[in-house]
Scaffold this motif. Sequence first.
Motif, PDB file in Angstrom:
ATOM      1  N   ARG A 110       0.845  -1.020  -0.117  1.00  0.00           N
ATOM      2  CA  ARG A 110       0.020  -0.074   0.071  1.00  0.00           C
ATOM      3  C   ARG A 110       0.792   1.135   0.055  1.00  0.00           C
ATOM      4  NH1 ARG A 110      -4.492  -1.340   4.993  1.00  0.00           N
ATOM      5  NH2 ARG A 110      -5.266  -3.099   4.039  1.00  0.00           N
ATOM      6  N   SER A 111       0.197   2.234  -0.637  1.00  0.00           N
ATOM      7  CA  SER A 111       0.830   3.652  -0.539  1.00  0.00           C
ATOM      8  C   SER A 111      -0.029   4.412   0.553  1.00  0.00           C
ATOM      9  CB  SER A 111       0.834   4.291  -1.970  1.00  0.00           C
ATOM     10  OG  SER A 111       1.548   5.659  -1.802  1.00  0.00           O
ATOM     11  N   PRO A 120      -5.328   7.905   5.117  1.00  0.00           N
ATOM     12  CA  PRO A 120      -5.953   6.737   4.099  1.00  0.00           C
ATOM     13  C   PRO A 120      -4.596   6.054   3.439  1.00  0.00           C
ATOM     14  CG  PRO A 120      -5.819   9.072   3.416  1.00  0.00           C
ATOM     15  CD  PRO A 120      -5.458   9.168   4.860  1.00  0.00           C
ATOM     16  N   SER A 121      -5.127   4.934   2.753  1.00  0.00           N
ATOM     17  CA  SER A 121      -4.097   4.040   2.262  1.00  0.00           C
ATOM     18  C   SER A 121      -4.677   3.717   0.986  1.00  0.00           C
ATOM     19  CB  SER A 121      -3.680   3.132   3.181  1.00  0.00           C
ATOM     20  OG  SER A 121      -4.709   2.051   3.299  1.00  0.00           O
ATOM     21  N   LEU A 122      -3.769   3.431   0.010  1.00  0.00           N
ATOM     22  CA  LEU A 122      -4.141   3.007  -1.353  1.00  0.00           C
ATOM     23  C   LEU A 122      -3.489   1.536  -1.615  1.00  0.00           C
ATOM     24  CD1 LEU A 122      -5.516   3.346  -4.056  1.00  0.00           C
ATOM     25  CD2 LEU A 122      -3.539   4.543  -4.938  1.00  0.00           C
ATOM     26  N   THR A 123      -4.154   0.558  -1.931  1.00  0.00           N
ATOM     27  CA  THR A 123      -3.532  -0.830  -2.170  1.00  0.00           C
ATOM     28  C   THR A 123      -2.917  -0.764  -3.847  1.00  0.00           C
ATOM     29  OG1 THR A 123      -4.720  -2.035  -0.711  1.00  0.00           O
ATOM     30  CG2 THR A 123      -3.680  -3.113  -2.410  1.00  0.00           C
ATOM     31  N   VAL A 124      -1.712  -0.811  -3.952  1.00  0.00           N
ATOM     32  CA  VAL A 124      -1.047  -0.783  -5.302  1.00  0.00           C
ATOM     33  C   VAL A 124      -0.900  -2.286  -5.973  1.00  0.00           C
ATOM     34  CG1 VAL A 124      -0.051   1.409  -4.899  1.00  0.00           C
ATOM     35  CG2 VAL A 124       1.118  -0.582  -4.263  1.00  0.00           C
ATOM     36  N   HIS A 125      -0.826  -3.142  -4.837  1.00  0.00           N
ATOM     37  CA  HIS A 125      -0.722  -4.690  -5.322  1.00  0.00           C
ATOM     38  C   HIS A 125      -1.019  -5.738  -4.272  1.00  0.00           C
ATOM     39  CE1 HIS A 125       1.041  -7.647  -7.675  1.00  0.00           C
ATOM     40  NE2 HIS A 125       1.566  -8.229  -6.956  1.00  0.00           N
ATOM     41  N   LYS A 126      -1.770  -6.715  -4.635  1.00  0.00           N
ATOM     42  CA  LYS A 126      -2.178  -7.652  -3.560  1.00  0.00           C
ATOM     43  C   LYS A 126      -1.983  -8.848  -4.265  1.00  0.00           C
ATOM     44  CE  LYS A 126      -5.854  -8.645  -0.349  1.00  0.00           C
ATOM     45  NZ  LYS A 126      -7.212  -8.442  -0.149  1.00  0.00           N
ATOM     46  N   GLU A 127      -1.197  -9.879  -3.574  1.00  0.00           N
ATOM     47  CA  GLU A 127      -1.176 -11.272  -4.163  1.00  0.00           C
ATOM     48  C   GLU A 127      -1.613 -12.488  -3.171  1.00  0.00           C
ATOM     49  OE1 GLU A 127       2.825 -13.473  -6.234  1.00  0.00           O
ATOM     50  OE2 GLU A 127       2.539 -11.159  -6.520  1.00  0.00           O
ATOM     51  N   ALA A 128      -2.182 -13.301  -3.756  1.00  0.00           N
ATOM     52  CA  ALA A 128      -2.581 -14.428  -2.794  1.00  0.00           C
ATOM     53  C   ALA A 128      -1.433 -15.157  -2.412  1.00  0.00           C
ATOM     54  CB  ALA A 128      -3.554 -15.198  -3.828  1.00  0.00           C
ATOM     55  N   LEU A 161       7.706   9.573   1.188  1.00  0.00           N
ATOM     56  CA  LEU A 161       6.607   8.415   0.619  1.00  0.00           C
ATOM     57  C   LEU A 161       6.684   7.351   1.644  1.00  0.00           C
ATOM     58  CD1 LEU A 161       4.879   7.271  -1.445  1.00  0.00           C
ATOM     59  CD2 LEU A 161       6.990   6.341  -2.646  1.00  0.00           C
ATOM     60  N   THR A 162       5.351   6.715   2.018  1.00  0.00           N
ATOM     61  CA  THR A 162       5.490   5.757   2.974  1.00  0.00           C
ATOM     62  C   THR A 162       4.890   4.356   2.135  1.00  0.00           C
ATOM     63  OG1 THR A 162       5.322   6.921   4.870  1.00  0.00           O
ATOM     64  CG2 THR A 162       4.549   4.587   5.046  1.00  0.00           C
ATOM     65  N   ILE A 163       5.649   3.247   2.097  1.00  0.00           N
ATOM     66  CA  ILE A 163       4.944   2.013   1.490  1.00  0.00           C
ATOM     67  C   ILE A 163       4.877   1.046   2.822  1.00  0.00           C
ATOM     68  CG2 ILE A 163       5.589   0.153   0.017  1.00  0.00           C
ATOM     69  CD1 ILE A 163       7.048   1.913  -1.728  1.00  0.00           C
ATOM     70  N   GLU A 164       3.443   0.715   2.919  1.00  0.00           N
ATOM     71  CA  GLU A 164       3.079  -0.293   3.765  1.00  0.00           C
ATOM     72  C   GLU A 164       3.214  -1.423   3.087  1.00  0.00           C
ATOM     73  OE1 GLU A 164      -0.272  -0.364   7.420  1.00  0.00           O
ATOM     74  OE2 GLU A 164      -0.915   0.200   5.271  1.00  0.00           O
ATOM     75  N   CYS A 165       3.696  -2.678   3.715  1.00  0.00           N
ATOM     76  CA  CYS A 165       3.490  -3.981   3.312  1.00  0.00           C
ATOM     77  C   CYS A 165       2.907  -4.838   4.438  1.00  0.00           C
ATOM     78  CB  CYS A 165       5.061  -4.473   3.098  1.00  0.00           C
ATOM     79  SG  CYS A 165       5.061  -5.997   2.502  1.00  0.00           S
ATOM     80  N   ILE A 166       1.946  -5.371   4.209  1.00  0.00           N
ATOM     81  CA  ILE A 166       1.111  -6.616   5.046  1.00  0.00           C
ATOM     82  C   ILE A 166       1.250  -8.083   4.439  1.00  0.00           C
ATOM     83  CG2 ILE A 166      -0.911  -7.019   6.217  1.00  0.00           C
ATOM     84  CD1 ILE A 166      -1.802  -4.311   5.481  1.00  0.00           C
ATOM     85  N   ILE A 167       2.042  -8.791   5.468  1.00  0.00           N
ATOM     86  CA  ILE A 167       2.531 -10.020   5.173  1.00  0.00           C
ATOM     87  C   ILE A 167       1.732 -11.126   5.773  1.00  0.00           C
ATOM     88  CG2 ILE A 167       4.327 -11.848   4.706  1.00  0.00           C
ATOM     89  CD1 ILE A 167       6.410  -9.436   4.576  1.00  0.00           C
ATOM     90  N   THR A 168       1.333 -12.217   5.423  1.00  0.00           N
ATOM     91  CA  THR A 168       0.766 -13.177   6.137  1.00  0.00           C
ATOM     92  C   THR A 168       1.438 -14.388   5.813  1.00  0.00           C
ATOM     93  OG1 THR A 168      -1.632 -12.311   5.823  1.00  0.00           O
ATOM     94  CG2 THR A 168      -1.366 -14.549   6.633  1.00  0.00           C
ATOM     95  N   VAL A 169       2.133 -14.833   6.793  1.00  0.00           N
ATOM     96  CA  VAL A 169       3.228 -16.088   6.439  1.00  0.00           C
ATOM     97  C   VAL A 169       2.342 -17.127   7.161  1.00  0.00           C
ATOM     98  CG1 VAL A 169       5.464 -17.209   7.094  1.00  0.00           C
ATOM     99  CG2 VAL A 169       5.180 -14.644   6.456  1.00  0.00           C
TER     100      VAL A 169
END
Length: 377
Positions: A110-111, A120-128, A161-169
């Motif tokens: 997310r940005s 607010p945040s904007l999802t720029v990419h999401k991967e299964a 610029l802040t990039i947020e990465c949410i990981i589910t391992v």
Amino acid sequence: MGIRGSVAVVSDLPLRSSSYSSSRRTHQMPSSKTVSTCAPQEELGTHLFHILGYSQHRAAEAFIWSDKFTVLGHDWRLSFGPLGTAGDIVVAGLHLMGINMKVRASFELRSRLLNQGTGPSLTVHKEASRVFDTNERSRCALCVVKRKLFESTTYLQDDRLTIECIITVSKEPRVTGTKSFPRIEVPPSDIVEHFGKLLETKEGVDVTFSVGGVDLKAHKMVLAAQSPVFRAELYGPMKEGGTEPIVVEDIHPDVFRGLLHFIYNDSLPPFDDLMEDDYGEMIHHLLVAADRYAMERLKLMCQSILCEGLHVQTVATTLALADQHHCDMLKDACIEFIICSNAMDAVAATPGYKNLKRTCPSVVIEALEKTSRIRRA
């Protein structure tokens, strides 16, 4: 024992065993039921990558990297940089670090505008969920994004610029140990034992039979429930009119005791005090009694025992008994025994065969003799 009469002694019958009394019991097949549970296990991790002085990094047109961050024991890094020389496309990536590492994870980039944690945040990419493997090209996941998504005034303020990465391992699913499934044991029916005790204790008896000069007591309702003949004698139009005791002709006391034992216990008595030949004779007499009182199960049980004990010396006598008391299966078994054993001459030499010729329909004898002649031809 003194019960010999019109029925001849049967020899060469199988020895008695406890299986006679237990064969009619219903056994529940042992079973077990257990349970275990498999549940997925995951760990969620969030990493914020702040790019300060964003315009300077943009002008340098070089890739920049976040520091390592750990989720579920695995190290990761984010990358960010231009794609090609046009400058309007950037590549953001998530990389699994280390050697010989392999893990399954899903992620979202997310940005984000940080405003005390509520911006607010904007999802720029999401991967299964997918596999990251440091020994393969799959060690990283790259996404191509238009630069203008990051550089809008909404997400790029104060040149940061802040990039947020949410990981589910994902990790190995958790499997619980096997446990016994809750169950409530129901003991087998013991109603037969209770009825058997009624006969032993004589509690509540309400009818007496005089059999060969011996008085034997029982319960009318129990007898009526097992035998339609007893039901008619005790409750129907042919009942004795209250006369006590009820005289029973042509049955030995021991045979009548065996009959009562079967009615109350649903099994034959053990007859442990009988020699083998007396045991065979007892089964003959019980079959006659079972036919007299229309007790089909007892009659069938006696037929089964006699069928297993067929012998050249006894088969003719047993055949006569089967014919007299309408035991078609036993009669067929006797005829089949004679045919299969090819012993017609030996059977014809027995006293039982001579009696058979006098008492049974001639067609039975003719069929046996004809079959024997065909087999010898």
